[in-house]
Write an enzyme that holds these catalytic residues in place. Structure first.
Site, PDB file in Angstrom:
ATOM      1  N   LYS A  87     -38.565  38.144 -21.883  1.00  0.00           N
ATOM      2  CA  LYS A  87     -37.679  39.177 -22.816  1.00  0.00           C
ATOM      3  C   LYS A  87     -36.347  38.649 -21.801  1.00  0.00           C
ATOM      4  O   LYS A  87     -36.025  38.275 -21.405  1.00  0.00           O
ATOM      5  CB  LYS A  87     -37.573  40.081 -21.625  1.00  0.00           C
TER       6      LYS A  87
HETATM    7  O1  G3P Z   1     -37.896  48.673 -21.503  1.00  0.00           O
HETATM    8  C1  G3P Z   1     -36.787  48.560 -22.932  1.00  0.00           C
HETATM    9  C2  G3P Z   1     -36.402  50.247 -23.254  1.00  0.00           C
HETATM   10  O2  G3P Z   1     -37.460  50.731 -23.191  1.00  0.00           O
HETATM   11  C3  G3P Z   1     -35.722  51.370 -22.088  1.00  0.00           C
HETATM   12  O3  G3P Z   1     -35.645  52.486 -22.330  1.00  0.00           O
HETATM   13  O4  G3P Z   1     -35.374  54.924 -21.752  1.00  0.00           O
HETATM   14  O5  G3P Z   1     -34.177  53.074 -20.046  1.00  0.00           O
HETATM   15  O6  G3P Z   1     -33.523  53.964 -22.657  1.00  0.00           O
HETATM   16  P1  G3P Z   1     -34.488  53.527 -22.138  1.00  0.00           P
END
Ligand code: G3P
Length: 216
Positions: A87
Site C-alpha cells: 500500500k
Molecule cells: O484503510 C483506509 C481507510 O479505510 C481509513 O478509514 O475510517 O479512518 O477514514 P477511516
C-alpha cells in the site's frame, strides 16, 4: 464485488472470515498502532499472521515517503507472503514507486485517494488497486460515493485494469451504494459488514415463524 475487512485486529478478521464472505484485508498505520504493533519484527509477524488467516489479498502499507525507501520497504513487505499487496500513498514518489513495483511484479494499492485525477495517475502507474476514502470525503461535505461512480466510469471508458477499492466505509449503506456504482472491492469495518444483515422486518418475521413453529 469483493469484501475486504479494514482492520489489523485478528479477532475481527477471524469473525468476518468465519462468516464465509471475506476476500481480503486492508490495514494502515493507524489500524496497526491501535493493535499495539510496534517495531519492524512485530509488524512483519503480524502481517504473516493475517496472511495465514485469510486466502485473499492483504494490503500492507509502507511508512516512508521517498522513492528509494518506499521501494526497499515494499520489497520486504512483498516478501512476507504472495498475497501481500504493497500500500503506497498518492504522492509523487509514491506514483514513481508504484510504477517500479508494477514493472517488477509487485502488486500495489494506491492509498489516500480523494479525486478522479489521482485515480487516473494510480491506474497509469499500474496500481492493482486504488483506494478512494469515501467516508473522509463525506466528512468534508462532498459525496464519496459520487467519486467511486466517476472513477468507475473513467476506468471503464479508458480500459484501465486497476480495481476500485472503496475505503473509509462508515456504514452498511455505503457498501450498498458502492456496489450500485461499480466498486470492485469494499473494505469495511466489521460492524458495517454485519450491518448488512439487519432489517427489522426480518426480526419480526422470524419471531412470528418461531412462535408459529410451536403450533406445528
Ligand atoms: O484503510 C483506509 C481507510 O479505510 C481509513 O478509514 O475510517 O479512518 O477514514 P477511516
Amino acid at each position: 464485488m469483493k469484501f475486504f475487512i479494514d482492520t489489523a485486529n485478528l479477532a475481527q478478521i477471524q469473525e468476518a472470515h468465519d462468516l464465509g464472505i471475506l476476500d481480503g484485508v486492508t490495514t494502515n498505520p493507524t489500524l496497526m498502532a491501535k493493535e499495539g504493533i510496534k517495531g519492524e519484527a512485530a509488524i512483519m509477524k503480524h502481517y504473516e499472521a493475517i496472511c495465514e488467516m485469510v486466502e485473499g489479498d492483504v494490503s500492507a502499507e509502507v511508512l516512508s515517503t521517498d522513492f528509494k525507501t518506499i521501494v526497499e520497504e515494499g520489497k520486504k513487505l512483498a516478501a512476507i507472503h504472495p498475497n501481500i499487496v504493497v500500500k503506497v500513498p498518492m504522492i509523487k514518489d509514491g506514483v514513481k514507486a508504484i510504477k517500479w513495483f508494477t514493472e517488477n511484479g509487485i502488486r500495489t494499492n494506491c492509498t489516500l485517494v480523494f479525486s478522479a485525477g489521482q485515480a487516473i495517475l494510480a491506474a497509469k502507474a499500474g496500481a492493482a488497486y486504488v483506494s478512494p476514502f469515501i467516508g473522509r470525503i463525506d466528512d468534508s461535505n462532498w459525496d464519496g460515493v459520487e467519486l467511486i461512480a466517476q472513477i468507475a466510469q473513467i476506468y471503464s471508458i479508458q480500459g484501465f485494469k486497476t480495481e476500485i477499492l472503496a475505503a473509509s466505509i462508515r456504514s452498511a449503506l455505503h457498501i450498498v451504494k458502492c456496489a450500485e456504482v461499480g466498486a470492485d472491492v469494499c473494505t469495511c469495518p466489521v460492524d458495517s459488514i454485519l450491518g448488512l444483515l439487519k432489517h427489522p422486518l426480518t426480526d419480526i418475521g422470524l419471531a412470528k415463524f418461531l412462535e408459529d413453529a410451536k403450533k406445528m
